[in-house]
Design an enzyme around this catalytic site. Structure first.
Site, PDB file in Angstrom:
ATOM      1  N   GLU A 134      17.967 -17.738   6.048  1.00 41.57           N
ATOM      2  CA  GLU A 134      16.963 -18.489   5.291  1.00 41.57           C
ATOM      3  C   GLU A 134      16.442 -17.726   4.075  1.00 41.57           C
ATOM      4  O   GLU A 134      15.632 -18.236   3.321  1.00 41.57           O
ATOM      5  CB  GLU A 134      15.787 -18.865   6.206  1.00 41.57           C
ATOM      6  CG  GLU A 134      16.191 -19.692   7.423  1.00 41.57           C
ATOM      7  CD  GLU A 134      16.751 -21.071   7.068  1.00 41.57           C
ATOM      8  OE1 GLU A 134      16.692 -21.463   5.895  1.00 41.57           O
ATOM      9  OE2 GLU A 134      17.259 -21.745   7.991  1.00 41.57           O
TER      10      GLU A 134
ATOM     11  N   HIS B 178      17.159 -31.715   9.990  1.00 35.06           N
ATOM     12  CA  HIS B 178      16.003 -30.858   9.772  1.00 35.06           C
ATOM     13  C   HIS B 178      14.993 -31.232  10.855  1.00 35.06           C
ATOM     14  O   HIS B 178      14.830 -32.411  11.170  1.00 35.06           O
ATOM     15  CB  HIS B 178      15.439 -31.116   8.374  1.00 35.06           C
ATOM     16  CG  HIS B 178      14.331 -30.196   7.975  1.00 35.06           C
ATOM     17  ND1 HIS B 178      14.236 -28.890   8.421  1.00 35.06           N
ATOM     18  CD2 HIS B 178      13.272 -30.372   7.158  1.00 35.06           C
ATOM     19  CE1 HIS B 178      13.166 -28.320   7.889  1.00 35.06           C
ATOM     20  NE2 HIS B 178      12.556 -29.202   7.124  1.00 35.06           N
TER      21      HIS B 178
END
Lengths: 491, 479
Positions: free
Chosen positions: A390, A133
């Site tokens: 997403e 991330h």
């Protein structure tokens, strides 16, 4: 205090980075794990992502060991147990990091700064640091030594899924990126691709993105449609059903498993297919409700995206980190106290179709949330492929987690960053939908439409069908789903 | 009319056959089919209703006074009798033998219930008028069978037993006979013995399945699931099972035939302080079938998972599988390509949206679900397996809508489809009902005897032995 990397870039560069996203073709992975073969991979962090990615990489023939803090080893903490019971070599940072060709930082976001500061001096000249991330790089502005290659390999699923899909012989869609400021030998992409193959991600589709696009879209998706909308929806729908006299056990079951069932249809055929599972009158009803929801919630989605882009969100959240997670822990405790959470699913049979028929409002909420998140992200310069992954793509994964664990555990499973954003969304969205919910009755949640016949107006139905199919998330979704071999074969 | 109740009945038929521990209730208005493989005792079971066999123990109550048995044997006897009457050679006159009418009316003299009206009705209904004066022994098989049956019915029995009534009949005769039976279903309970399930008349209400001299199951036709399971079992038992060919285009690299398939040395597995395996060793040579047993918690599944690579501690033990010493850069897919695997855990994990056919094809890819395109050849092989399992009509149905037993059968086919070097069956019968258990065992036995696959079979139950297995490994629970 940290220095937001994104905010240091000129607008031109910001837009270029946000728009980075390319769906890679399978033949770009023909080298397999070769670039990592024989290299020493040392994982930091043995939580769900750390352990499960490590298991996959090892089963793909790679050399994986775990570096833990001395205290974790001495006290035989859970991370130590996870690694040793799975037969991995475990050592301290000092023992293992200097030997590592690739260091996989799979600790929670909030530990990144301290972890990276601890390992960077120990890392070999010319080695590679990998993230799952980009928060630490993008939002906190972490500077990595010039000789170190920095890549990101981010499986778009919880760690347990990463493992489960690998064991099935598949993988989870994965996003890879190379931090261009840190690619001294130009080998970042080759390493990231081999890593994606090692976790099985290449089988399910890999997106080549940027650290920035990953962070800004990931934060947006997880806190709005994925976790936030499902959390708010669960609470509102449950309380409404109980208020209207529906058996609490039934209501609890309808919600706990309903999200999973209806978003399964979403996964296979997008929003269109999810609504096509409804009868014509119910479909029109769900469409109308979702249009109404979109108008009410759009300012909230815009606010979330704006706060993410300009760094407000990460700044506020990091203040809570600095404050011993006071807000996060308090909100987590509140989740445990919701009526939905406290009511176990009843021992009743609900057929697959019944979840749709009696969950029209849930369908409407998913549609509204997916479309709003997608529209807001693309309006902010994130390109459609990223926005699709997403928003729509990940919704079934969270729904699946709710089916298995309900809200409290879902929140504990996702990252603290996602969880923090989820609560922010929930707190704003609950009052926002107050008036809307007053007009809601059991025909759209709990019992289904009570109609003498299923007749609808032709013109209206055509209009609704056309609108569903014309939404841009449907076009990009159809294309990306076609890339995912499993969808093609098993449908 | 009463129920016919058979309790704990054991009877001998000559020295060679014993019918054991029969418990069976036939209610009025029920019509039964008894089925089973050859030699399983179906005819014997029907015959005890007609008083045959030497009773050793148990009881039968509620039998009607008159039971008519129409069987191949009875028909042969009657024809034999007719032939003996034919004294053509001795008398040097042409004997016509007994005419049909006489045969039909044989019961008239000593049976007060003899129903002459019914006889005329049936003669008319089945257009036998022209046949009445002909010689019985000159009739065709089908005609003879029909006459035998009418002869039985007009005696007004309380029960009619028909042993293989359709055997040797052409389609027309079968239809005719079926009509005849159909016309009498309201007057008398019938018990039919049938080899072939597809010959079962529509009026049948119950099925009894015999195996090895025992009445194994009774199934109400209305119980669709149980009926389908039984159908499949019979299909598997009565078909000459041939394990389908495989797709040879993607075989794993050949192994050195001198090497054992598996060599586990001094295996130690522990979770925290609790030891599951401590010093276990095991060598499995090619074509050596093994049975692995041990109480719950003795580490059977753990041991197998070390072989398949599903147990993470396979990297910390001395494990040699299929030419590879574990922990040297091999992938689990290189190992799994040699293995077919079935367990209850697999069935739990096999929760994907997939068609019945693709479950079998997924065995080529060692995957749960299908993630790559299947070849035409693979589809063809899968269809052969479905045919073998009697499930060809369900190829495109969703797997998750099948019964537990059918799912298990499919997973066994999935494990076998690539003709794996090693087939691991971890309690394959667990959770299956009796019928499905029989079915699975039949399939495994076939596999053990007819392929190049080495089998490891795990079970708890002594009665579920597989005849081809000669090696036994027993694990004990560690203290």
């Amino acid at each position: 205090m940290s220095n937001n990397y994104f905010n240091t870039l000129p607008l031109r560069e910001q837009l270029e980075q946000l728009a980075k996203c390319r769906f890679m073709s399978m033949d770009e992975f023909s080298e397999g794990v070769e670039a990592l073969k024989g290299k020493k991979m040392v994982v930091i962090g043995c939580g769900a992502q750390g352990l499960n990615q490590g298991l996959n990489l090892r089963d793909s023939g790679l050399d994986v060991s775990y570096a833990l803090r001395e205290a974790a080893i001495a006290e035989k903490r859970q991370s130590w147990k996870n690694a040793t019971e799975n037969g991995f070599v475990v050592g301290t940072y000092e023992e293992l990091i200097p030997t590592a060709d690739v260091v996989l930082n799979l600790t929670p976001d909030k530990q990144h700064t301290s972890v990276v500061n601890a390992v960077m001096p120990l890392m070999k000249e010319g080695s590679c640091l990998s993230y799952s991330h980009g928060f630490n790089i993008v939002e906190e502005g972490m500077q990595i030594r010039d000789d170190i290659t920095v890549i990101m390999v981010a499986p778009k699923c919880p760690g347990s899924e990463v493992r489960a899909e690998y064991v099935r012989g598949f993988g989870v869609p994965t996003l890879i990126a190379v931090h261009e400021d840190n690619d001294p030998k130009g080998e970042g992409l080759a390493l990231a691709k081999a890593y994606a193959v090692g976790t099985g991600g290449h089988k399910a589709g890999v997106l080549m993105s940027s650290f920035i696009a990953e962070v800004k879209s990931d934060l947006m998706g997880e806190q709005t449609i994925l976790c936030g909308m499902l959390q708010t929806g669960s609470i509102l729908c449950f309380d409404k059903m109980v208020e209207k006299g529906i058996d609490a056990g039934y209501a609890s079951k309808l919600i706990q498993y309903g999200w999973e069932t209806i978003t399964e249809a979403l996964k296979y055929g997008g929003v269109t297919n999810m609504l096509d599972r409804l009868s014509n009158p119910a479909k029109i009803k769900a469409f109308d409700l979702s249009e109404e929801l979109k108008v009410i919630m759009r300012p909230l989605y815009n606010k979330h995206q704006d706060d993410i882009i300009n760094g407000t969100f990460s700044r506020v959240m990091m203040e809570d980190w600095a404050n011993d997670d006071k807000n996060l822990l308090g909100w987590r405790a509140e989740t445990a106290e919701t009526n939905f959470e406290k009511t176990p699913a009843g021992d009743v049979e609900i057929s697959e179709q019944e979840f749709f028929d009696n969950g029209i409002l849930m369908v409407a909420m998913v549609k509204a949330g997916v479309e709003l998140a997608f529209e807001t992200m693309t309006a902010a310069g994130i390109i459609a492929e990223s926005a699709y992954y997403e928003s729509l793509h990940e919704t079934p994964l969270i729904a699946n987690t709710i089916a298995r664990k309900k809200l409290y555990e879902m929140n504990a499973t996702i990252s603290d960053t996602a969880e923090y954003g989820c609560y922010l969304y929930n707190h704003a969205c609950l009052p926002l939908l107050g008036d809307f919910m007053k007009n809601i009755d059991t025909d759209v949640i709990g019992k289904g439409l009570d109609l003498a016949d299923n007749g609808v107006d032709n013109a209206r139905l055509i209009e609704v069908n056309a609108a569903l199919r014309a939404h841009p998330v449907e076009a990009v979704g159809a294309e990306l789903r076609a890339h995912m071999a499993d969808m093609k074969k098993i449908v | 009319m009463n129920n016919i109740v058979i309790e704990n009945y054991t009877a001998e038929f000559g020295e060679s056959f014993t019918l054991r521990d029969i418990n069976w209730i036939i209610e009025p208005n029920q019509h039964w089919v008894i089925t089973g493989t050859n030699g399983s005792g179906k005819s014997a079971l029907s015959a005890i209703l007609a008083g045959a066999g030497e009773k050793l123990s148990g009881s039968i109550s509620g039998l009607p006074e008159r039971v008519e048995l129409v069987s191949f044997e009875a028909q042969a006897e009657l024809i034999d009798r007719e032939l003996k009457k034919d004294d053509t050679d001795i008398m040097d006159v042409i004997s016509e033998g007994t005419p049909v009418r006489e045969i039909l009316e044989e019961g008239k003299a000593d049976n007060p219930d003899f129903d002459a009206d019914l006889l005329e009705e049936l003669i008319k209904k089945f257009k036998l008028e022209s046949m009445l004066e002909r010689s019985f022994r000159k009739l065709s098989t089908g005609e003879t069978r029909k006459i035998m049956l009418i002869r039985a019915l007009v005696n007004k029995p309380g029960l009619v037993i028909l042993d293989e009534p359709f055997d040797g009949l052409d389609v027309d005769s079968m239809t005719m006979l079926n009509e005849l039976l159909q016309s009498q279903i309201d007057t008398v309970p019938m018990v039919l013995v049938l080899n072939r399930f597809d010959e079962m008349p529509d009026f049948i209400t119950h099925v009894a399945y015999t195996d090895k001299g025992q009445l194994h199951h009774t199934v109400d036709i209305k119980d669709e699931q149980a009926y389908n399971d039984l159908y499949q079992l019979l299909h598997l038992k009565t078909t000459n099972l041939e394990v389908p060919e495989t797709d040879d285009s993607d075989r794993p690299p050949a192994l050195n035939p001198e090497d054992p398939l598996v060599k586990l040395t001094d295996i130690k597995v522990a979770y925290g302080d609790s030891k599951v395996l401590d010093g276990e060793s095991w060598v499995i040579e090619p074509r050596q079938h093994w049975q692995l047993s041990g109480p719950n918690g003795s580490g059977k599944t753990c041991l197998l998972n070390l072989i398949t690579g599903d147990h993470p501690q396979c990297y910390t033990n001395d494990i040699f599988v299929f030419g590879m010493q574990r922990g040297n850069g091999e992938t689990i897919w290189q190992i799994k390509q040699y293995i077919g695997y079935v367990s209850t855990a697999l069935q739990w994990e096999y929760r994907v949206s997939i068609s019945v056919r693709n479950v079998i094809i997924s065995g080529f890819h060692d995957s749960i679900g299908m993630y790559t395109k299947s070849s035409d050849r693979q589809k063809k092989v899968a269809d052969q397996w479905l045919k073998l399992l009697g499930m060809e009509d369900r190829a495109d149905q969703p797997y998750n809508q099948l019964s537990f037993g059918d799912q298990r059968l499919l997973l066994i086919a999935r494990a076998m489809v690539k003709h794996p070097t090693l087939l691991i069956l971890d309690e394959p019968c667990l959770g299956l009902d009796d019928i499905n258990r029989q079915l699975v065992l039949a399939l495994i036995e076939k596999i053990c005897n007819s392929s190049d696959t080495t089998v490891i079979y795990v079970n708890h139950h002594a009665e579920d032995q597989i005849s081809g297995i000669k090696q036994f490994k027993q694990l004990e629970k560690l203290a």
